[in-house]
Enzyme design. Structure first.
Site, PDB file in Angstrom:
ATOM      1  N   SER A 189      25.049  51.934  49.098  1.00  0.00           N
ATOM      2  CA  SER A 189      25.132  51.421  47.722  1.00  0.00           C
ATOM      3  C   SER A 189      25.541  52.472  46.698  1.00  0.00           C
ATOM      4  CB  SER A 189      23.795  50.801  47.261  1.00  0.00           C
ATOM      5  OG  SER A 189      23.381  49.825  48.158  1.00  0.00           O
ATOM      6  N   LEU A 190      26.346  53.440  47.111  1.00  0.00           N
ATOM      7  CA  LEU A 190      26.821  54.424  46.133  1.00  0.00           C
ATOM      8  C   LEU A 190      28.103  53.958  45.451  1.00  0.00           C
ATOM      9  CD1 LEU A 190      26.238  57.918  47.782  1.00  0.00           C
ATOM     10  CD2 LEU A 190      24.954  56.822  45.950  1.00  0.00           C
ATOM     11  N   LYS A 193      31.050  52.961  47.145  1.00  0.00           N
ATOM     12  CA  LYS A 193      32.272  53.396  47.849  1.00  0.00           C
ATOM     13  C   LYS A 193      33.415  52.430  47.611  1.00  0.00           C
ATOM     14  CE  LYS A 193      31.337  53.588  52.211  1.00  0.00           C
ATOM     15  NZ  LYS A 193      30.079  53.121  52.470  1.00  0.00           N
ATOM     16  N   ASP A 208      33.707  43.959  49.189  1.00  0.00           N
ATOM     17  CA  ASP A 208      34.504  45.048  48.623  1.00  0.00           C
ATOM     18  C   ASP A 208      35.980  44.662  48.501  1.00  0.00           C
ATOM     19  OD1 ASP A 208      32.656  47.017  47.939  1.00  0.00           O
ATOM     20  OD2 ASP A 208      32.476  47.682  50.016  1.00  0.00           O
ATOM     21  N   ASP A 221      25.483  57.396  60.725  1.00  0.00           N
ATOM     22  CA  ASP A 221      25.100  56.186  61.450  1.00  0.00           C
ATOM     23  C   ASP A 221      25.774  56.208  62.825  1.00  0.00           C
ATOM     24  OD1 ASP A 221      23.978  55.364  59.090  1.00  0.00           O
ATOM     25  OD2 ASP A 221      25.518  53.861  58.617  1.00  0.00           O
ATOM     26  N   LYS A 281      28.496  75.444  42.779  1.00  0.00           N
ATOM     27  CA  LYS A 281      27.521  75.549  43.871  1.00  0.00           C
ATOM     28  C   LYS A 281      27.885  74.574  44.994  1.00  0.00           C
ATOM     29  CE  LYS A 281      22.561  75.296  44.700  1.00  0.00           C
ATOM     30  NZ  LYS A 281      21.269  74.881  44.130  1.00  0.00           N
ATOM     31  N   ASP A 290      27.370  57.381  36.475  1.00  0.00           N
ATOM     32  CA  ASP A 290      27.036  55.957  36.315  1.00  0.00           C
ATOM     33  C   ASP A 290      27.632  55.438  35.005  1.00  0.00           C
ATOM     34  OD1 ASP A 290      25.469  56.533  38.464  1.00  0.00           O
ATOM     35  OD2 ASP A 290      23.562  56.473  37.375  1.00  0.00           O
ATOM     36  N   CYS A 328      32.995  23.958  44.016  1.00  0.00           N
ATOM     37  CA  CYS A 328      32.736  23.583  45.398  1.00  0.00           C
ATOM     38  C   CYS A 328      31.502  22.679  45.472  1.00  0.00           C
ATOM     39  CB  CYS A 328      32.634  24.828  46.271  1.00  0.00           C
ATOM     40  SG  CYS A 328      33.034  24.477  47.996  1.00  0.00           S
ATOM     41  N   HIS A 363      37.432  27.672  45.187  1.00  0.00           N
ATOM     42  CA  HIS A 363      36.706  28.774  44.548  1.00  0.00           C
ATOM     43  C   HIS A 363      37.652  29.615  43.685  1.00  0.00           C
ATOM     44  CE1 HIS A 363      32.826  28.497  46.699  1.00  0.00           C
ATOM     45  NE2 HIS A 363      33.564  27.969  47.664  1.00  0.00           N
ATOM     46  N   GLU A 401      36.997  31.680  41.513  1.00  0.00           N
ATOM     47  CA  GLU A 401      36.483  33.029  41.208  1.00  0.00           C
ATOM     48  C   GLU A 401      37.133  34.106  42.065  1.00  0.00           C
ATOM     49  OE1 GLU A 401      34.805  30.573  42.642  1.00  0.00           O
ATOM     50  OE2 GLU A 401      33.200  31.246  43.971  1.00  0.00           O
TER      51      GLU A 401
HETATM   52  N1  GLN Z   1      28.118  22.886  51.377  1.00  0.00           N
HETATM   53  C1  GLN Z   1      29.328  22.363  50.858  1.00  0.00           C
HETATM   54  C2  GLN Z   1      30.379  22.171  51.943  1.00  0.00           C
HETATM   55  O1  GLN Z   1      30.252  22.724  53.007  1.00  0.00           O
HETATM   56  C3  GLN Z   1      29.865  23.246  49.766  1.00  0.00           C
HETATM   57  C4  GLN Z   1      30.314  24.582  50.239  1.00  0.00           C
HETATM   58  C5  GLN Z   1      30.534  25.558  49.112  1.00  0.00           C
HETATM   59  O2  GLN Z   1      30.077  25.326  48.011  1.00  0.00           O
HETATM   60  N2  GLN Z   1      31.200  26.657  49.380  1.00  0.00           N
HETATM   61  O3  GLN Z   1      31.346  21.481  51.754  1.00  0.00           O
END
Ligand code: GLN
Length: 557
Positions: free
Chosen positions: A15-16, A18, A72, A147, A223, A240, A382, A508, A510
């Site tokens: 969580s730095l 990257k 990411d 790791d 240093k 930050d 959705c 979606h 977004e």
């Molecule tokens: N659960 C719903 C579906 O599978 C909506 C999925 C979502 O919102 N990404 O259709």
């Protein structure tokens, strides 16, 4: 010309940032006119993060080609113009899946299949594949140095330095320089140890990005430089910041890009970060606040809706606003009384995001009914579109118990159902509708006003769909279907005419919003929400003035 490679590793703790560091380096190099691509290796054994809980691993980011990837990659797309696909994110699980398939086919001609060279060769091949046609490829290695599971990746990048030489490869190590309050001092030891760990795998870092809450003095830098065997100018203060969009500017201030260009012997034009500076200026100088309530199950974990949160920020910035976003627990809205109203009334706009499973659905329906009836801007994504359709079917069309077959398989009215399963698509291998699909927008709709075009493409990740058998009664009752796939099979967008802003989309949006190119749906939703909030405020104020001027109050002043 072949590409130059920048490998980003992380040390001390996770969580730095990257991913943000890699994205910001990409942004800086683009500001110099270079073409970049970015990729991430995730050392875990899951084939992809699609089956991982978002509460454990954060959001699943979806690319145009339908890959379910690490969050990411969302940063990479928001900070650069790189076009990402499934080739840009590899897990150990997927590499092994590929190697084992080859082994079963007999491709290794009877040889013993080993981590070195077979796994490392796959890693190098995957890297080179996305380095075509770009000046610089930035490769982020997930996890923390030391790791066990990241060793093959570290070994592969060590080999790449060996093969391609110093002028073509660069190792950037992100580390932590904590301030210890008891000693009132910044401590360099964790960084020293982390670099030692890298050295034991044969890698000497070229640049150290030191995460810290304050500027590193030149004493501290020298240093670190001396103990870690790097030049002092290559010890970078990665301080930050309150907004992630400031990171490229912080790096520019530390001349990270200048250093990278010199080390990789790259020619480039002068840096132009003017658009980012303007953006950051807007981040820190908003004219007002807009309050959005996200109604979903559980309590929001910052990373599980990363792209959504950023897209809302972009929408707010487009109007010079500061976003205040709160998570409204949907189950908390399910009580029989009207207590849910008090939980919703302070928001300028309400949003139901994507999600899976039955939990909290009734609470979401409450919030949607509230938004629809009280004319509060609503944006359903959705699951948020599916629940909006269910709410409309139940409360406007009078189809009691209407539901999605996901939440109630026995519902008398399955307004939302698994269309593809019924068509046998599932047998062909895909259970989810994933990635970019074209959508045709109807003119004369709010969706058309928002997009300003009839042909769009957006990313999907869902199983269920709107059931067209219910189109007729729902449209007759006032719902508008404003977007569908061009062949008309799938409903992609719905809206309610006459409402200030009520849109549901099956995709979606977004995933495609960027700070410098805010997605139109988020921009318009946030704009409508702010306007609604302003009206409410005016209304409240004038109600107060009216109260004050009422004749029975005169004399009490
Ligand atoms: N659960 C719903 C579906 O599978 C909506 C999925 C979502 O919102 N990404 O259709």
């Amino acid at each position: 010309m072949s590409a130059k490679y920048i490998f980003v590793t992380g040390g001390v703790v996770s969580s730095l940032g990257k991913g943000l560091a890699a994205a910001s380096i990409g942004c800086l190099l683009e500001s110099r006119g270079l073409k970049v691509n970015l990729m991430k290796f995730d050392p875990y054994l899951n084939v992809d993060p699609g089956t991982l809980s978002p509460f454990q691993h954060g959001e699943v980011f979806v690319t145009d080609d339908g890959a379910e990837t690490d969050l990411d990659l969302g940063h990479y797309e928001r900070f650069t113009h790189a076009k990402l696909s499934r080739d840009n994110n590899w897990t150990t699980g997927r590499l092994y899946e590929q190697i084992i398939a080859k082994e079963r086919r007999g491709d290794y001609l009877g040889k013993t299949v080993q981590v070195i060279p077979h796994v490392t060769n796959e890693i190098k091949a995957a890297t080179k594949k996305v380095a075509q046609d770009v000046d610089v490829l930035i490769v982020e290695i997930g996890g923390t140095v030391g790791d066990i599971e990241s060793l093959p990746f570290i070994e592969a990048i060590r080999q790449m330095r060996q093969e391609l030489g110093r002028d073509n490869t660069l190792f950037v190590h992100v580390t932590l320089v904590p301030f210890i309050a008891a000693a009132q001092e910044l401590k360099t030891k964790p960084t020293q140890h982390s670099v030692k760990e890298l050295l034991s795998s044969g890698i000497q870092p070229d640049i150290l990005l030191c995460r810290t809450d304050r500027f590193l003095s030149s004493e501290i830098k020298s240093k670190i430089a001396s103990f870690c065997n790097v030049e002092e100018e290559a010890v970078i203060t990665a301080k930050d910041v309150a907004s992630i969009y400031e990171v490229p500017i912080v790096f520019a201030h530390e001349e990270v890009d200048t250093l990278i260009l010199r080390r990789l012997r790259l020619e480039a034009k002068d840096r132009d970060l003017s658009k980012w500076k303007d953006l950051v200026h807007r981040v820190y100088n908003p004219k007002d606040v807009v309050r959005i309530g996200i109604v979903g199950k559980y309590v929001m974990y910052e990373d599980s809706y990363k792209s959504l949160k950023e897209a809302l920020v972009h929408g707010a910035l487009a109007h010079n606003l500061k976003l205040e976003v709160n998570w409204v627990d949907a189950e908390g809205l399910e009580a029989a009384d009207k207590s849910y109203e008090a939980q919703l009334e302070d928001y300028d706009g309400l949003l139901v995001p994507g999600g899976f499973g039955k939990r909290g659905i009734e609470g979401m329906l409450r919030a949607i009914q509230y938004a629809r009836e009280k004319h509060v801007p609503y944006f359903g994504i959705c699951l948020g579109m599916q629940t909006a359709c269910i709410e409309y079917a139940r409360n406007v069309c009078g189809l009691a118990d209407a539901n999605s077959s996901e939440f109630d398989p026995a519902t008398p009215h399955r307004v939302i159902y698994k269309l593809r399963e019924l068509r046998g698509v599932e047998e062909l291998g895909g259970t989810m509708r994933l990635g970019a699909w074209p959508c045709k927008i109807e003119t004369g709709t709010l969706a058309y006003k928002v997009y300003g075009q009839t042909e769009i493409s957006e990313r999907h990740r869902h199983r269920y769909e709107f059931n067209r058998e219910y189109e007729e009664p729902m449209v007759a009752a006032g719902l508008r279907i404003s977007g569908s796939t061009p062949d008309g099979t799938y409903v992609e967008m719905v809206e309610i005419p006459g409402h200030p802003f009520f849109i549901g989309c099956q995709f979606h949006p977004e995933f495609k919003s960027k700070p410098l190119e805010p997605h139109p749906l988020f921009k318009e939703f946030v704009g409508a929400a702010y306007e609604h909030g302003q009206k409410l405020k005016e209304h409240k104020e004038s109600a107060e003035v009216e109260m004050f001027l009422r004749p029975d109050n005169v004399g009490r002043r």
